[in-house]
Design a protein around this motif. Structure first.
Motif, short mmCIF file in Angstrom:
data_model
loop_
_atom_site.label_atom_id
_atom_site.label_comp_id
_atom_site.label_asym_id
_atom_site.label_seq_id
_atom_site.Cartn_x
_atom_site.Cartn_y
_atom_site.Cartn_z
N THR A 254 0.84 -1.19 0.00
CA THR A 254 0.00 0.00 0.00
C THR A 254 0.88 1.25 0.00
O THR A 254 1.98 1.24 0.55
N PHE A 255 0.39 2.31 -0.61
CA PHE A 255 1.14 3.56 -0.69
C PHE A 255 0.19 4.71 -0.98
O PHE A 255 -0.98 4.52 -1.31
N LYS A 256 0.72 5.93 -0.85
CA LYS A 256 0.02 7.16 -1.24
C LYS A 256 0.92 7.87 -2.24
O LYS A 256 2.14 7.73 -2.21
N TYR A 257 0.30 8.65 -3.13
CA TYR A 257 1.07 9.45 -4.08
C TYR A 257 1.14 10.89 -3.62
O TYR A 257 0.12 11.55 -3.42
N ARG A 258 2.37 11.38 -3.49
CA ARG A 258 2.61 12.81 -3.30
C ARG A 258 2.68 13.42 -4.69
O ARG A 258 3.32 12.86 -5.58
N LEU A 259 2.03 14.55 -4.90
CA LEU A 259 1.95 15.17 -6.22
C LEU A 259 2.77 16.44 -6.28
O LEU A 259 2.89 17.16 -5.28
N SER A 260 3.33 16.71 -7.46
CA SER A 260 4.09 17.95 -7.66
C SER A 260 3.76 18.53 -9.03
O SER A 260 3.34 17.82 -9.95
N LEU A 261 3.98 19.82 -9.15
CA LEU A 261 3.79 20.53 -10.41
C LEU A 261 5.06 21.32 -10.67
O LEU A 261 5.46 22.14 -9.84
#
Length: 156
Positions: free
Chosen positions: A36-43
């Motif tokens: 299991t994991f979460k996605y950190r988002l960047s722009l």
């Protein structure tokens, strides 16, 4: 540019009263994921938040500012493709029947293959990266014409 309604749905797909639109992509029983994991988002290399879900029917993917509001995902391989799921909730896909191709979590029948290429998350069937319409609009899309969002996997 489309009509005002199309533009509104493009910037706020969660606010529409239309059902998810798209073709059925899978028909076999849903496989089980691992890890299991979460996605950190960047722009453009700058962190903007985490991948979450909400809106109408609580199915649309969008940027949430707090890691506690991020969805927990699993990767799994099936039939030569890799899929993303929120265990017990739904499978990551994108709606080709709605303006902008918004990303959603839907039943296994609509599941779409995804792949990570460096820091990009790409829909396998269209080749479109995870993206945002504008930096001030949190909803996520699979649209190569929009601003590409980077992803970093954080195990939980």
């Amino acid at each position: 540019m489309g009509t005002t309604l199309e533009t509104t749905l493009e910037t706020t797909p969660h606010a529409g009263d239309k059902q998810f639109a798209g073709s059925i992509k899978t028909s076999d029983p849903a496989p089980q994921g691992v890890g299991t994991f979460k996605y950190r988002l960047s722009l453009n290399g700058t962190p903007i938040g985490w991948l979450g879900k909400g809106g109408s029917q609580s199915m649309w993917a969008f940027v949430v500012p707090d890691v506690n509001d991020a969805v927990i995902l699993q990767w799994y391989a099936y039939g030569g493709a890799n899929y993303l799921t929120i265990p017990g909730v739904g499978y990551m896909t994108w709606s080709g029947g709605l303006s902008g191709n918004p990303v959603a979590f839907n039943t296994w029948a609509y599941a779409n293959g995804w792949k990570e290429e460096g820091s990009l998350l790409i829909a396998v069937d269209s080749g479109a990266p995870l993206s945002v319409y504008r930096s001030d609009v949190p909803w996520l899309y699979a649209n190569p014409s929009y601003s590409v969002v980077g992803v970093t996997r954080n195990n939980v």
